[in-house]
Design a protein around this motif. Structure first.
Motif, PDB file in Angstrom:
ATOM      1  N   ASN A 117      49.792  -9.456  33.409  1.00 13.79           N
ATOM      2  CA  ASN A 117      48.967 -10.616  33.095  1.00 13.79           C
ATOM      3  C   ASN A 117      47.984 -10.307  31.974  1.00 13.79           C
ATOM      4  N   ASP A 118      48.069  -9.128  31.369  1.00 13.98           N
ATOM      5  CA  ASP A 118      47.233  -8.693  30.241  1.00 13.98           C
ATOM      6  C   ASP A 118      45.754  -8.603  30.591  1.00 13.98           C
ATOM      7  N   ILE A 119      45.411  -8.607  31.866  1.00 16.58           N
ATOM      8  CA  ILE A 119      44.019  -8.418  32.264  1.00 16.58           C
ATOM      9  C   ILE A 119      43.824  -6.990  32.729  1.00 16.58           C
ATOM     10  N   LEU A 120      44.564  -6.595  33.731  1.00 13.98           N
ATOM     11  CA  LEU A 120      44.522  -5.215  34.210  1.00 13.98           C
ATOM     12  C   LEU A 120      45.895  -4.890  34.767  1.00 13.98           C
ATOM     13  N   ASP A 121      46.791  -4.472  33.899  1.00 18.27           N
ATOM     14  CA  ASP A 121      48.150  -4.155  34.300  1.00 18.27           C
ATOM     15  C   ASP A 121      48.231  -2.678  34.651  1.00 18.27           C
ATOM     16  N   SER A 122      48.895  -2.396  35.752  1.00 17.79           N
ATOM     17  CA  SER A 122      48.996  -1.019  36.214  1.00 17.79           C
ATOM     18  C   SER A 122      50.424  -0.746  36.655  1.00 17.79           C
ATOM     19  N   ALA A 123      51.092   0.146  35.960  1.00 16.29           N
ATOM     20  CA  ALA A 123      52.460   0.523  36.302  1.00 16.29           C
ATOM     21  C   ALA A 123      52.472   1.980  36.746  1.00 16.29           C
ATOM     22  N   GLU A 124      53.408   2.301  37.627  1.00 13.86           N
ATOM     23  CA  GLU A 124      53.540   3.658  38.129  1.00 13.86           C
ATOM     24  C   GLU A 124      54.975   4.116  37.945  1.00 13.86           C
ATOM     25  N   VAL A 125      55.142   5.343  37.470  1.00 11.97           N
ATOM     26  CA  VAL A 125      56.460   5.936  37.296  1.00 11.97           C
ATOM     27  C   VAL A 125      56.498   7.202  38.145  1.00 11.97           C
ATOM     28  N   PHE A 126      57.485   7.267  39.028  1.00  9.64           N
ATOM     29  CA  PHE A 126      57.631   8.416  39.920  1.00  9.64           C
ATOM     30  C   PHE A 126      58.801   9.268  39.450  1.00  9.64           C
ATOM     31  N   THR A 127      58.630  10.579  39.511  1.00  3.75           N
ATOM     32  CA  THR A 127      59.657  11.511  39.037  1.00  3.75           C
ATOM     33  C   THR A 127      59.981  12.530  40.122  1.00  3.75           C
ATOM     34  N   ASP A 128      60.978  13.389  39.830  1.00  3.57           N
ATOM     35  CA  ASP A 128      61.296  14.484  40.744  1.00  3.57           C
ATOM     36  C   ASP A 128      60.734  15.819  40.250  1.00  3.57           C
ATOM     37  N   TYR A 129      59.823  15.758  39.285  1.00  2.00           N
ATOM     38  CA  TYR A 129      59.147  16.972  38.814  1.00  2.00           C
ATOM     39  C   TYR A 129      58.155  17.462  39.864  1.00  2.00           C
ATOM     40  N   LEU A 143      55.795  12.709  27.884  1.00  2.00           N
ATOM     41  CA  LEU A 143      56.918  12.067  27.206  1.00  2.00           C
ATOM     42  C   LEU A 143      57.340  10.789  27.925  1.00  2.00           C
ATOM     43  N   ILE A 144      57.362  10.828  29.248  1.00  2.00           N
ATOM     44  CA  ILE A 144      57.734   9.649  30.023  1.00  2.00           C
ATOM     45  C   ILE A 144      56.703   8.532  29.804  1.00  2.00           C
ATOM     46  N   ALA A 145      55.421   8.887  29.813  1.00  2.00           N
ATOM     47  CA  ALA A 145      54.372   7.895  29.568  1.00  2.00           C
ATOM     48  C   ALA A 145      54.500   7.299  28.163  1.00  2.00           C
ATOM     49  N   SER A 146      54.813   8.146  27.194  1.00  2.40           N
ATOM     50  CA  SER A 146      54.993   7.677  25.821  1.00  2.40           C
ATOM     51  C   SER A 146      56.199   6.746  25.715  1.00  2.40           C
ATOM     52  N   ALA A 147      57.280   7.094  26.388  1.00  7.33           N
ATOM     53  CA  ALA A 147      58.469   6.236  26.371  1.00  7.33           C
ATOM     54  C   ALA A 147      58.168   4.888  27.021  1.00  7.33           C
ATOM     55  N   PHE A 148      57.366   4.900  28.079  1.00  4.83           N
ATOM     56  CA  PHE A 148      57.000   3.651  28.751  1.00  4.83           C
ATOM     57  C   PHE A 148      56.207   2.759  27.809  1.00  4.83           C
ATOM     58  N   THR A 149      55.287   3.343  27.058  1.00  2.90           N
ATOM     59  CA  THR A 149      54.483   2.536  26.131  1.00  2.90           C
ATOM     60  C   THR A 149      55.335   1.953  25.011  1.00  2.90           C
ATOM     61  N   SER A 150      56.459   2.595  24.717  1.00  2.04           N
ATOM     62  CA  SER A 150      57.358   2.052  23.699  1.00  2.04           C
ATOM     63  C   SER A 150      58.161   0.868  24.220  1.00  2.04           C
ATOM     64  N   CYS A 151      58.392   0.841  25.527  1.00  2.00           N
ATOM     65  CA  CYS A 151      59.228  -0.212  26.112  1.00  2.00           C
ATOM     66  C   CYS A 151      58.448  -1.415  26.606  1.00  2.00           C
ATOM     67  N   TYR A 152      57.210  -1.228  26.990  1.00  2.00           N
ATOM     68  CA  TYR A 152      56.430  -2.309  27.589  1.00  2.00           C
ATOM     69  C   TYR A 152      55.147  -2.521  26.801  1.00  2.00           C
ATOM     70  N   GLU A 153      54.699  -3.779  26.740  1.00  3.03           N
ATOM     71  CA  GLU A 153      53.486  -4.108  26.009  1.00  3.03           C
ATOM     72  C   GLU A 153      52.513  -4.842  26.924  1.00  3.03           C
ATOM     73  N   SER A 154      51.243  -4.505  26.793  1.00  7.28           N
ATOM     74  CA  SER A 154      50.180  -5.190  27.508  1.00  7.28           C
ATOM     75  C   SER A 154      48.901  -4.996  26.715  1.00  7.28           C
ATOM     76  N   GLU A 155      48.001  -5.957  26.816  1.00  5.59           N
ATOM     77  CA  GLU A 155      46.726  -5.820  26.110  1.00  5.59           C
ATOM     78  C   GLU A 155      45.795  -4.867  26.830  1.00  5.59           C
ATOM     79  N   ASN A 156      46.006  -4.681  28.133  1.00  8.69           N
ATOM     80  CA  ASN A 156      45.114  -3.824  28.905  1.00  8.69           C
ATOM     81  C   ASN A 156      45.887  -3.168  30.040  1.00  8.69           C
ATOM     82  N   GLY A 157      46.953  -2.419  29.701  1.00 10.78           N
ATOM     83  CA  GLY A 157      47.793  -1.807  30.718  1.00 10.78           C
ATOM     84  C   GLY A 157      47.607  -0.303  30.795  1.00 10.78           C
ATOM     85  N   LEU A 158      47.853   0.234  31.984  1.00 12.14           N
ATOM     86  CA  LEU A 158      47.788   1.673  32.212  1.00 12.14           C
ATOM     87  C   LEU A 158      49.021   2.092  32.986  1.00 12.14           C
ATOM     88  N   VAL A 159      49.779   3.031  32.448  1.00  8.14           N
ATOM     89  CA  VAL A 159      50.923   3.592  33.156  1.00  8.14           C
ATOM     90  C   VAL A 159      50.537   4.981  33.648  1.00  8.14           C
TER      91      VAL A 159
END
Length: 174
Positions: A117-129, A143-159
């Motif tokens: 919703n571009d207000i406070l977006d919060s995504a979580e990525v879980f790995t087997d590391y 690298l995973i966080a960087s790849a996520f920022t390349s795929c998704y856009e938000s004005e105020n998101g945190l992965v």
């Protein structure tokens, strides 16, 4: 014989004692302030409630990468049927670097990527590391966080990227 007492100088006003506030007034004003704060917070967070229930805007960045003009609707339908992790893996496979592709192979789950919703977006990525932020896989988490920022856009998101034990690996704004 009467005695006369000396006259005191005239005081214009009698001395006033400070007014005491009752406990009821203080409590009432405090409660009014708290209720006012709740109203302000409710208005601020509830302003875009119609957007948060809208599921047709899933993965705008992924859908926007399709062919301009034609095929926009066709590319969005299969994306809705896949899990968020599959959508993320597909995006990185299409647009990511070789190192990002290798790091993303360890992604097990993605949450929060479909609700923006571009207000406070919060995504979580879980790995087997393993190892957390100070462990040996910190670079892969970035690298995973960087790849996520390349795929998704938000004005105020945190992965946030987590290892298999739920410890923080990396995070980034998207």
């Amino acid at each position: 014989m009467s005695q006369q007492y000396p006259q005191q100088p005239n005081q214009p006003y009698p001395p006033q004692q400070p007014k005491k506030r009752s406990a009821g007034k203080i409590a009432g004003l405090g409660c009014a302030g708290i209720i006012g704060l709740f109203v302000i917070v409710a208005v601020a967070t509830g302003g875009g409630s119609s957007e948060s229930t809208d599921t047709s805007n899933k993965d705008k960045a992924i859908a926007a990468e399709g062919k301009p003009g034609g095929g926009g609707k066709n590319t969005a339908e299969p994306a809705d049927q896949k899990s968020q992790a599959e959508q993320f893996l597909r995006c990185v496979a299409k647009n990511g670097t070789d190192t990002e592709k290798a790091a993303v192979e360890h992604v097990t789950k993605v949450t929060g990527a479909d609700k923006r919703n571009d207000i406070l977006d919060s995504a979580e990525v879980f790995t087997d590391y393993t190892g957390g932020i100070m462990g040996p896989h910190q670079g892969e988490g970035k690298l995973i966080a960087s790849a996520f920022t390349s795929c998704y856009e938000s004005e105020n998101g945190l992965v946030t990227v987590y290892d298999k034990d739920g410890e923080l690996l990396a995070n980034a704004n998207y």
